[in-house]
Design a protein around this motif. Structure first.
Motif, PDB file in Angstrom:
ATOM      1  N   THR A   1       0.842  -1.183   0.000  1.00 14.20           N
ATOM      2  CA  THR A   1       0.000   0.000   0.000  1.00 14.20           C
ATOM      3  C   THR A   1       0.879   1.235   0.000  1.00 14.20           C
ATOM      4  O   THR A   1       1.822   1.336   0.784  1.00 14.20           O
ATOM      5  CB  THR A   1      -0.905   0.015   1.248  1.00 14.20           C
ATOM      6  OG1 THR A   1      -1.704  -1.164   1.249  1.00 14.20           O
ATOM      7  CG2 THR A   1      -1.795   1.234   1.263  1.00 14.20           C
ATOM      8  N   HIS A   2       0.572   2.172  -0.893  1.00 16.19           N
ATOM      9  CA  HIS A   2       1.281   3.451  -0.962  1.00 16.19           C
ATOM     10  C   HIS A   2       0.226   4.547  -0.990  1.00 16.19           C
ATOM     11  O   HIS A   2      -0.753   4.446  -1.722  1.00 16.19           O
ATOM     12  CB  HIS A   2       2.134   3.533  -2.226  1.00 16.19           C
ATOM     13  CG  HIS A   2       3.164   2.469  -2.322  1.00 16.19           C
ATOM     14  ND1 HIS A   2       4.418   2.603  -1.786  1.00 16.19           N
ATOM     15  CD2 HIS A   2       3.113   1.235  -2.877  1.00 16.19           C
ATOM     16  CE1 HIS A   2       5.109   1.501  -2.018  1.00 16.19           C
ATOM     17  NE2 HIS A   2       4.333   0.653  -2.674  1.00 16.19           N
ATOM     18  N   LEU A   3       0.433   5.593  -0.214  1.00 15.49           N
ATOM     19  CA  LEU A   3      -0.510   6.705  -0.166  1.00 15.49           C
ATOM     20  C   LEU A   3       0.182   7.949  -0.709  1.00 15.49           C
ATOM     21  O   LEU A   3       1.199   8.386  -0.173  1.00 15.49           O
ATOM     22  CB  LEU A   3      -0.988   6.942   1.263  1.00 15.49           C
ATOM     23  CG  LEU A   3      -1.966   8.091   1.468  1.00 15.49           C
ATOM     24  CD1 LEU A   3      -3.237   7.857   0.673  1.00 15.49           C
ATOM     25  CD2 LEU A   3      -2.288   8.243   2.945  1.00 15.49           C
TER      26      LEU A   3
ATOM     27  N   LYS B   1      -0.225  11.922  -1.515  1.00 12.90           N
ATOM     28  CA  LYS B   1      -1.081  13.002  -1.021  1.00 12.90           C
ATOM     29  C   LYS B   1      -1.104  14.247  -1.890  1.00 12.90           C
ATOM     30  O   LYS B   1      -2.044  15.000  -1.843  1.00 12.90           O
ATOM     31  CB  LYS B   1      -0.655  13.395   0.392  1.00 12.90           C
ATOM     32  CG  LYS B   1      -0.859  12.292   1.400  1.00 12.90           C
ATOM     33  CD  LYS B   1      -0.480  12.748   2.776  1.00 12.90           C
ATOM     34  CE  LYS B   1      -0.704  11.634   3.783  1.00 12.90           C
ATOM     35  NZ  LYS B   1      -0.393  12.067   5.136  1.00 12.90           N
TER      36      LYS B   1
ATOM     37  N   MET C   1      -7.246   2.272  -7.297  1.00 11.31           N
ATOM     38  CA  MET C   1      -7.515   3.624  -6.807  1.00 11.31           C
ATOM     39  C   MET C   1      -8.969   3.993  -7.003  1.00 11.31           C
ATOM     40  O   MET C   1      -9.731   3.248  -7.597  1.00 11.31           O
ATOM     41  CB  MET C   1      -6.592   4.633  -7.493  1.00 11.31           C
ATOM     42  CG  MET C   1      -6.622   4.609  -8.991  1.00 11.31           C
ATOM     43  SD  MET C   1      -5.394   5.670  -9.750  1.00 11.31           S
ATOM     44  CE  MET C   1      -5.759   7.238  -9.048  1.00 11.31           C
TER      45      MET C   1
END
Length: 69
Positions: A13-15, A17, A38
């Motif tokens: 998981t990568h967020l 911003k 996404m």
């Protein structure tokens, strides 16, 4: 069986911003992603990605995306 599949696939998981339209495709290329999952910004990066994209539509969202046959 589900846990075995999850362990085999080993998803990460990568967020992202900020500047998601540029950052998501760049991150996908950098980590050599096979699949990006996404939501609401998926339409904006459809033509920028080098991997598969799974767009998850929130309940009640109206979209202008039309599927080609």
């Amino acid at each position: 069986m589900v846990q075995n599949t999850f362990n085999y696939l080993n998803p990460k998981t990568h967020l992202v911003k900020e500047a998601v339209r540029k950052q998501i495709p760049a991150l996908a290329r950098r980590i050599d992603a096979d699949l990006v999952v996404m939501g609401n910004t998926a339409k904006s990066i459809l033509n920028q990605k080098d991997c598969f994209l799974l767009a998850v539509k929130p309940l009640g969202l109206k979209t202008s995306v039309i599927l080609d046959d």
